[in-house]
Write a protein that holds these residues in place. Structure first.
Motif, PDB file in Angstrom:
ATOM      1  N   ARG A 136      15.664  -1.341 -10.449  1.00 58.30           N
ATOM      2  CA  ARG A 136      14.735  -0.789 -11.275  1.00 58.30           C
ATOM      3  C   ARG A 136      13.214  -1.588 -11.427  1.00 58.30           C
ATOM      4  NH1 ARG A 136      19.087   1.314 -13.855  1.00 58.30           N
ATOM      5  NH2 ARG A 136      19.326   3.840 -13.846  1.00 58.30           N
ATOM      6  N   ALA A 137      12.164  -1.039 -11.046  1.00 63.16           N
ATOM      7  CA  ALA A 137      10.956  -1.701 -11.025  1.00 63.16           C
ATOM      8  C   ALA A 137      10.103  -1.076 -12.155  1.00 63.16           C
ATOM      9  CB  ALA A 137      10.080  -1.386  -9.865  1.00 63.16           C
ATOM     10  N   TYR A 138       9.486  -2.005 -13.002  1.00 59.40           N
ATOM     11  CA  TYR A 138       8.562  -1.941 -14.219  1.00 59.40           C
ATOM     12  C   TYR A 138       7.272  -2.346 -14.188  1.00 59.40           C
ATOM     13  CZ  TYR A 138      13.421  -0.738 -16.078  1.00 59.40           C
ATOM     14  OH  TYR A 138      14.561  -0.328 -16.508  1.00 59.40           O
ATOM     15  N   GLN A 145       8.495   2.550 -15.969  1.00 60.02           N
ATOM     16  CA  GLN A 145       9.309   2.483 -14.786  1.00 60.02           C
ATOM     17  C   GLN A 145       8.405   2.815 -13.679  1.00 60.02           C
ATOM     18  OE1 GLN A 145      13.602   3.143 -14.740  1.00 60.02           O
ATOM     19  NE2 GLN A 145      13.133   4.640 -13.323  1.00 60.02           N
ATOM     20  N   LEU A 146       8.169   1.864 -12.665  1.00 58.79           N
ATOM     21  CA  LEU A 146       7.541   2.299 -11.300  1.00 58.79           C
ATOM     22  C   LEU A 146       8.374   2.670 -10.193  1.00 58.79           C
ATOM     23  CD1 LEU A 146       5.378  -0.932 -11.340  1.00 58.79           C
ATOM     24  CD2 LEU A 146       4.883   1.254 -12.308  1.00 58.79           C
ATOM     25  N   GLY A 147       9.538   2.648 -10.509  1.00 48.98           N
ATOM     26  CA  GLY A 147      10.668   3.200  -9.288  1.00 48.98           C
ATOM     27  C   GLY A 147      11.791   2.648  -9.585  1.00 48.98           C
ATOM     28  N   ASP A 161       5.158  -7.946  -5.517  1.00 48.02           N
ATOM     29  CA  ASP A 161       3.683  -8.122  -5.429  1.00 48.02           C
ATOM     30  C   ASP A 161       3.213  -6.521  -5.921  1.00 48.02           C
ATOM     31  OD1 ASP A 161       3.103  -6.473  -3.256  1.00 48.02           O
ATOM     32  OD2 ASP A 161       2.760  -8.435  -2.232  1.00 48.02           O
ATOM     33  N   GLY A 162       2.036  -6.478  -6.304  1.00 54.01           N
ATOM     34  CA  GLY A 162       1.307  -5.504  -6.817  1.00 54.01           C
ATOM     35  C   GLY A 162       0.450  -4.782  -5.637  1.00 54.01           C
ATOM     36  N   THR A 163       0.643  -5.048  -4.533  1.00 52.98           N
ATOM     37  CA  THR A 163       0.219  -4.225  -3.283  1.00 52.98           C
ATOM     38  C   THR A 163       0.267  -2.746  -3.562  1.00 52.98           C
ATOM     39  OG1 THR A 163       0.393  -6.177  -1.748  1.00 52.98           O
ATOM     40  CG2 THR A 163       0.107  -3.736  -0.774  1.00 52.98           C
ATOM     41  N   GLY A 164      -0.654  -1.906  -3.553  1.00 58.67           N
ATOM     42  CA  GLY A 164      -0.609  -0.415  -3.803  1.00 58.67           C
ATOM     43  C   GLY A 164       0.064  -0.452  -5.240  1.00 58.67           C
ATOM     44  N   GLN A 165       1.106   0.500  -5.400  1.00 60.83           N
ATOM     45  CA  GLN A 165       1.755   0.512  -6.622  1.00 60.83           C
ATOM     46  C   GLN A 165       3.006  -0.559  -6.676  1.00 60.83           C
ATOM     47  OE1 GLN A 165       3.665   4.397  -7.221  1.00 60.83           O
ATOM     48  NE2 GLN A 165       5.232   3.757  -8.785  1.00 60.83           N
ATOM     49  N   GLY A 166       3.052  -1.290  -5.614  1.00 57.98           N
ATOM     50  CA  GLY A 166       3.842  -2.547  -5.997  1.00 57.98           C
ATOM     51  C   GLY A 166       4.820  -2.495  -4.497  1.00 57.98           C
ATOM     52  N   ARG A 167       5.233  -3.780  -4.291  1.00 59.92           N
ATOM     53  CA  ARG A 167       6.357  -3.977  -3.156  1.00 59.92           C
ATOM     54  C   ARG A 167       7.273  -4.779  -3.721  1.00 59.92           C
ATOM     55  NH1 ARG A 167       3.555  -6.506   1.833  1.00 59.92           N
ATOM     56  NH2 ARG A 167       2.949  -7.927   0.429  1.00 59.92           N
ATOM     57  N   VAL A 168       8.591  -4.529  -3.239  1.00 61.88           N
ATOM     58  CA  VAL A 168       9.691  -5.430  -3.711  1.00 61.88           C
ATOM     59  C   VAL A 168      10.346  -5.783  -2.453  1.00 61.88           C
ATOM     60  CG1 VAL A 168      11.925  -5.474  -5.034  1.00 61.88           C
ATOM     61  CG2 VAL A 168       9.996  -4.157  -5.965  1.00 61.88           C
ATOM     62  N   ASP A 182       8.716  -0.198  -0.681  1.00 60.18           N
ATOM     63  CA  ASP A 182       7.143   0.060  -1.047  1.00 60.18           C
ATOM     64  C   ASP A 182       7.599   1.228  -2.065  1.00 60.18           C
ATOM     65  OD1 ASP A 182       4.801   1.719  -1.162  1.00 60.18           O
ATOM     66  OD2 ASP A 182       4.193   0.682   0.557  1.00 60.18           O
ATOM     67  N   LEU A 183       6.909   0.865  -3.479  1.00 62.30           N
ATOM     68  CA  LEU A 183       7.297   1.604  -4.593  1.00 62.30           C
ATOM     69  C   LEU A 183       6.167   2.884  -4.397  1.00 62.30           C
ATOM     70  CD1 LEU A 183       7.273  -0.931  -7.501  1.00 62.30           C
ATOM     71  CD2 LEU A 183       9.201   0.017  -6.424  1.00 62.30           C
ATOM     72  N   ALA A 184       5.345   2.860  -3.747  1.00 63.64           N
ATOM     73  CA  ALA A 184       4.209   3.890  -3.848  1.00 63.64           C
ATOM     74  C   ALA A 184       4.737   5.210  -2.981  1.00 63.64           C
ATOM     75  CB  ALA A 184       2.984   3.595  -3.146  1.00 63.64           C
TER      76      ALA A 184
END
Length: 327
Positions: A136-138, A145-147, A161-168, A182-184
């Motif tokens: 889970r991403a926050y 919660q982002l994803g 990192d915060g690229t776009g909505q975020g990357r993990v 890619d969270l976006a």
């Protein structure tokens, strides 16, 4: 013990990978031997860190309540702290004025990772019987919660990192792979068929194991954008930190586990040795303060302290502390 050896041990219990073994030191070479009690005091660390129940950041001192404190990192407007309150492990956002906001509650034994740029927090829950994980991403300051992503195998988040909505970027084993999420778009791209154990999205670096390191595997440093490009390979060391700018890495013995390593190296990303440090005890956290200076939380039986080293010169970056009761 780091997350990867712990999960490797779990893998054996479930019929998979091997148990961790004690680390073995590579061939002897000249090293800077560090004794915190013998060092002069230099400037305070430029990185926020914990001293007892206080977050220290330059001249700022923030007292926090709770037990089992772990500073996950710095966000845009404060700090993220893992702690135990009311017998429950949780993550809280700490403002510079000392006020806190609960971000994630009831962590249990879940892994919590704040990415290098402080913009995305991930929490990984391992479902051991199912041999699966939920990531889970926050937002680290609001807890929004982002994803969420459910994956097969035991997942280990390496960086965000915060690229776009975020990357993990995370690794799983088994199946052994490294994935960029890619969270976006909620899409996952496999960047390696091998399990990564350290990554830095800002510096475009990924370190992977060729196979289980407790069964003869080696470490390979690659670029994330082109994982086919090999920068450095070692069968006796593994990467534990990346310097700002990405020109250097800190490494420790490949099979280091237990209370901590007693040797660390600074190398270029091509593997050329810059410095080697050793202690009659162990190192805790190992971080780069800047492109040239390494910060080592150093413990001996008689003393401990946050030590700054640049090439052969080392100094205390905070007050000298008592020795470790583990020694």
């Amino acid at each position: 013990m780091s997350r990867l050896p712990r999960l490797l041990a779990v893998g054996l219990l479930l019929g998979g990978l091997a148990l961790p073994a004690l680390g073995v030191a590579p061939a002897a070479a000249a090293a800077v031997r560090i004794d915190p009690a013998a060092l002069e005091r230099g400037p305070s660390s430029a990185l926020p860190h914990l001293e007892g129940r206080r977050i220290i950041d330059g001249d700022l001192r923030i007292r926090v309540r709770g037990r089992h404190l772990q500073l996950l990192g710095e966000t845009a407007d404060g700090y993220l702290l893992r702690m135990t309150r009311s017998r429950t492990a949780q993550v809280r956002f700490v403002r510079p004025d000392g006020s806190t906001v609960q971000v994630v509650a009831d962590l249990r034994n879940d892994d919590a990772v704040l990415g290098g740029d402080g913009s995305v927090l991930t929490v990984v829950h391992h479902r051991f019987r199912a041999r699966a994980s939920t990531i889970r991403a926050y937002d680290p300051q609001t807890g929004d919660q982002l994803g969420v992503r459910k994956v097969k195998g035991f997942a280990d988040v390496l960086d965000t990192d915060g690229t776009g909505q975020g990357r993990v970027v995370f690794a799983t084993f088994p199946p052994r792979r490294t994935v960029l999420w890619d969270l976006a778009t909620d899409s996952g791209e496999r960047v390696s068929k091998r399990p990564g154990y350290h990554a830095d999205l800002d510096e475009d670096l990924l370190a992977v194991y060729t196979r289980d390191p407790y069964r003869g595997g080696c470490s390979v440093l690659r670029t994330l954008s082109d994982p086919g490009t090999r920068l450095w390979r070692s069968c006796i060391e593994r990467v534990t930190a990346v310097a700002p700018g990405g020109a250097s890495v800190a490494t420790i013995d490949l099979l280091s586990d237990g209370i901590g390593p007693f040797t660390t190296w600074v190398r270029t990303t091509a593997g050329d040795r810059v410095a080697r440090y050793r202690v009659d005890g162990f190192f805790g956290s190992i971080d780069f303060e800047d492109a040239d200076a390494l910060l080592l939380r150093t413990y001996t039986a008689d003393s401990s302290g946050l030590v700054r080293c640049e090439l052969e010169k080392c100094e205390l970056a905070w007050r000298l502390q008592p020795g470790s009761p583990l020694l």
